[in-house]
Design a protein around this motif. Structure first.
Motif, PDB file in Angstrom:
ATOM      1  N   ALA A 196      -6.799  28.866  -2.217  1.00 24.47           N
ATOM      2  CA  ALA A 196      -6.041  27.639  -2.452  1.00 24.47           C
ATOM      3  C   ALA A 196      -5.352  27.237  -1.150  1.00 24.47           C
ATOM      4  O   ALA A 196      -5.246  28.024  -0.214  1.00 24.47           O
ATOM      5  N   THR A 197      -4.899  26.020  -1.106  1.00 20.72           N
ATOM      6  CA  THR A 197      -4.195  25.514   0.067  1.00 20.72           C
ATOM      7  C   THR A 197      -2.994  24.699  -0.386  1.00 20.72           C
ATOM      8  O   THR A 197      -3.113  23.836  -1.244  1.00 20.72           O
ATOM      9  N   ILE A 198      -1.862  24.999   0.233  1.00 25.22           N
ATOM     10  CA  ILE A 198      -0.668  24.170   0.051  1.00 25.22           C
ATOM     11  C   ILE A 198      -0.562  23.307   1.289  1.00 25.22           C
ATOM     12  O   ILE A 198      -0.748  23.793   2.409  1.00 25.22           O
ATOM     13  N   GLN A 199      -0.279  22.029   1.109  1.00 24.39           N
ATOM     14  CA  GLN A 199      -0.235  21.130   2.254  1.00 24.39           C
ATOM     15  C   GLN A 199       1.037  20.294   2.219  1.00 24.39           C
ATOM     16  O   GLN A 199       1.034  19.145   1.773  1.00 24.39           O
ATOM     17  N   PRO A 200       2.154  20.833   2.723  1.00 24.07           N
ATOM     18  CA  PRO A 200       3.358  20.013   2.804  1.00 24.07           C
ATOM     19  C   PRO A 200       3.162  18.867   3.787  1.00 24.07           C
ATOM     20  O   PRO A 200       2.433  18.999   4.776  1.00 24.07           O
ATOM     21  N   ARG A 201       3.795  17.747   3.496  1.00 26.70           N
ATOM     22  CA  ARG A 201       3.632  16.577   4.367  1.00 26.70           C
ATOM     23  C   ARG A 201       4.908  15.775   4.409  1.00 26.70           C
ATOM     24  O   ARG A 201       5.691  15.766   3.458  1.00 26.70           O
ATOM     25  N   ILE A 202       5.085  15.111   5.541  1.00 28.96           N
ATOM     26  CA  ILE A 202       6.189  14.169   5.735  1.00 28.96           C
ATOM     27  C   ILE A 202       5.557  12.877   6.214  1.00 28.96           C
ATOM     28  O   ILE A 202       4.692  12.888   7.087  1.00 28.96           O
ATOM     29  N   GLY A 203       5.984  11.782   5.634  1.00 30.62           N
ATOM     30  CA  GLY A 203       5.410  10.498   6.029  1.00 30.62           C
ATOM     31  C   GLY A 203       6.470   9.421   6.091  1.00 30.62           C
ATOM     32  O   GLY A 203       7.553   9.538   5.522  1.00 30.62           O
ATOM     33  N   SER A 204       6.145   8.386   6.816  1.00 31.41           N
ATOM     34  CA  SER A 204       7.025   7.230   6.922  1.00 31.41           C
ATOM     35  C   SER A 204       6.160   5.983   6.844  1.00 31.41           C
ATOM     36  O   SER A 204       5.062   5.945   7.401  1.00 31.41           O
ATOM     37  N   GLN A 205       6.670   4.988   6.155  1.00 28.28           N
ATOM     38  CA  GLN A 205       5.910   3.754   5.996  1.00 28.28           C
ATOM     39  C   GLN A 205       6.798   2.568   6.313  1.00 28.28           C
ATOM     40  O   GLN A 205       7.919   2.512   5.912  1.00 28.28           O
ATOM     41  N   PRO A 239       0.830  -1.206   0.000  1.00 22.67           N
ATOM     42  CA  PRO A 239       0.000   0.000   0.000  1.00 22.67           C
ATOM     43  C   PRO A 239       0.867   1.261   0.000  1.00 22.67           C
ATOM     44  O   PRO A 239       1.922   1.295   0.624  1.00 22.67           O
ATOM     45  N   ILE A 240       0.410   2.284  -0.692  1.00 20.73           N
ATOM     46  CA  ILE A 240       1.138   3.547  -0.783  1.00 20.73           C
ATOM     47  C   ILE A 240       0.524   4.539   0.195  1.00 20.73           C
ATOM     48  O   ILE A 240      -0.672   4.804   0.141  1.00 20.73           O
ATOM     49  N   ALA A 241       1.324   5.090   1.084  1.00 18.50           N
ATOM     50  CA  ALA A 241       0.855   6.108   2.021  1.00 18.50           C
ATOM     51  C   ALA A 241       0.963   7.460   1.330  1.00 18.50           C
ATOM     52  O   ALA A 241       1.998   8.113   1.376  1.00 18.50           O
ATOM     53  N   SER A 242      -0.097   7.883   0.668  1.00 19.59           N
ATOM     54  CA  SER A 242      -0.024   9.116  -0.126  1.00 19.59           C
ATOM     55  C   SER A 242      -1.041  10.167   0.285  1.00 19.59           C
ATOM     56  O   SER A 242      -1.278  11.110  -0.453  1.00 19.59           O
ATOM     57  N   ALA A 243      -1.643  10.030   1.445  1.00 23.26           N
ATOM     58  CA  ALA A 243      -2.650  10.992   1.892  1.00 23.26           C
ATOM     59  C   ALA A 243      -2.071  11.873   2.993  1.00 23.26           C
ATOM     60  O   ALA A 243      -1.176  11.452   3.724  1.00 23.26           O
ATOM     61  N   PRO A 244      -2.586  13.088   3.142  1.00 22.99           N
ATOM     62  CA  PRO A 244      -2.139  13.924   4.256  1.00 22.99           C
ATOM     63  C   PRO A 244      -2.631  13.364   5.588  1.00 22.99           C
ATOM     64  O   PRO A 244      -3.478  12.472   5.623  1.00 22.99           O
ATOM     65  N   ALA A 245      -2.105  13.897   6.678  1.00 19.64           N
ATOM     66  CA  ALA A 245      -2.491  13.412   8.006  1.00 19.64           C
ATOM     67  C   ALA A 245      -3.957  13.697   8.309  1.00 19.64           C
ATOM     68  O   ALA A 245      -4.612  12.934   9.007  1.00 19.64           O
ATOM     69  N   ARG A 246      -4.482  14.768   7.788  1.00 20.40           N
ATOM     70  CA  ARG A 246      -5.884  15.125   8.000  1.00 20.40           C
ATOM     71  C   ARG A 246      -6.769  14.198   7.172  1.00 20.40           C
ATOM     72  O   ARG A 246      -6.516  13.957   6.000  1.00 20.40           O
ATOM     73  N   THR A 247      -7.818  13.660   7.786  1.00 22.67           N
ATOM     74  CA  THR A 247      -8.740  12.782   7.071  1.00 22.67           C
ATOM     75  C   THR A 247      -9.770  13.625   6.315  1.00 22.67           C
ATOM     76  O   THR A 247      -9.789  14.853   6.425  1.00 22.67           O
ATOM     77  N   THR A 285       2.843   6.617   9.252  1.00 24.17           N
ATOM     78  CA  THR A 285       2.567   7.835  10.010  1.00 24.17           C
ATOM     79  C   THR A 285       2.727   9.021   9.064  1.00 24.17           C
ATOM     80  O   THR A 285       3.538   8.973   8.132  1.00 24.17           O
ATOM     81  N   GLU A 286       1.938  10.054   9.297  1.00 22.24           N
ATOM     82  CA  GLU A 286       2.003  11.254   8.473  1.00 22.24           C
ATOM     83  C   GLU A 286       1.946  12.484   9.360  1.00 22.24           C
ATOM     84  O   GLU A 286       1.241  12.506  10.371  1.00 22.24           O
ATOM     85  N   ILE A 287       2.674  13.503   8.969  1.00 19.27           N
ATOM     86  CA  ILE A 287       2.586  14.826   9.578  1.00 19.27           C
ATOM     87  C   ILE A 287       2.381  15.795   8.421  1.00 19.27           C
ATOM     88  O   ILE A 287       3.122  15.754   7.438  1.00 19.27           O
ATOM     89  N   SER A 288       1.369  16.642   8.524  1.00 15.34           N
ATOM     90  CA  SER A 288       1.125  17.615   7.465  1.00 15.34           C
ATOM     91  C   SER A 288       0.535  18.885   8.067  1.00 15.34           C
ATOM     92  O   SER A 288       0.030  18.880   9.193  1.00 15.34           O
TER      93      SER A 288
END
Length: 176
Positions: free
Chosen positions: A167-176, A18-26, A155-158
């Motif tokens: 508009a919204t820019i949403q930088p994110r850092i994730g680890s899988q 599975p690819i963790a490609s979503a921001p931390a916010r649901t 885990t994700e942090i965004s």
């Protein structure tokens, strides 16, 4: 050769994970997220286990596949579609289905995510980023030679940054 087969399956598992490609916010209680994804996983295509463990192109005169693959692809290409539905309390459930290019392998599975810390935009908590955790599982079909199921945790942090309320820019850092 169990050791060679284990190496082949490990590289195949990395490609269909599975690819963790979503921001931390649901997506929130009523929200949906639809995605089209492509992932490219490089493999050790010069290794003997890829040549002996995969079928080559069909013989033009007989139409039958060769018993070995003299030139396996150096990159495994997985093309997927995903759908996720948000629920209360920061919970999100999803499903994903994919196709591994140049094979007969199809992957499918489910995902679950929870936003541990999300949605604070004012006062002191508004300075902190969103934090989410999740997991997923994918399994493959299309081959009788092996059964493969891959589970993952991420885990994700965004932090959404609005720009002029348009508009919204949403930088994110994730680890899988």
């Amino acid at each position: 050769n169990d050791a060679a087969f284990a190496k082949l399956v490990a590289q195949m598992g990395a490609a269909v994970a599975p690819i963790a490609s979503a921001p931390a916010r649901t997506t929130g209680f009523g929200g949906y997220r639809f995605g089209i994804q492509a992932s490219y996983t490089s493999i050790d295509s010069d290794a003997d286990y890829w040549k002996r463990g995969t079928q080559g192109p069909p013989d033009e005169s007989t139409g039958q596949a060769s018993v070995s693959n003299v030139s396996p692809d150096s990159v495994l290409q997985l093309y997927s579609v995903t759908l996720a539905k948000g629920f209360p309390f920061g919970l999100e459930l999803g499903a994903g289905f994919g196709y591994l290019a140049n094979t007969e392998i199809v992957s499918g599975g489910g995902d679950v995510r929870i936003a541990v810390f999300e949605g604070f935009r004012e006062h002191i908590p508004g300075y902190f980023p969103d934090l989410g955790v999740g997991g997923g599982v994918r399994t493959i079909t299309g081959t009788s030679e092996m059964k493969l199921t891959v589970a993952s945790f991420n885990t994700e942090i965004s932090k959404p940054i609005p720009i002029a309320d348009t508009a919204t820019i949403q930088p994110r850092i994730g680890s899988q």
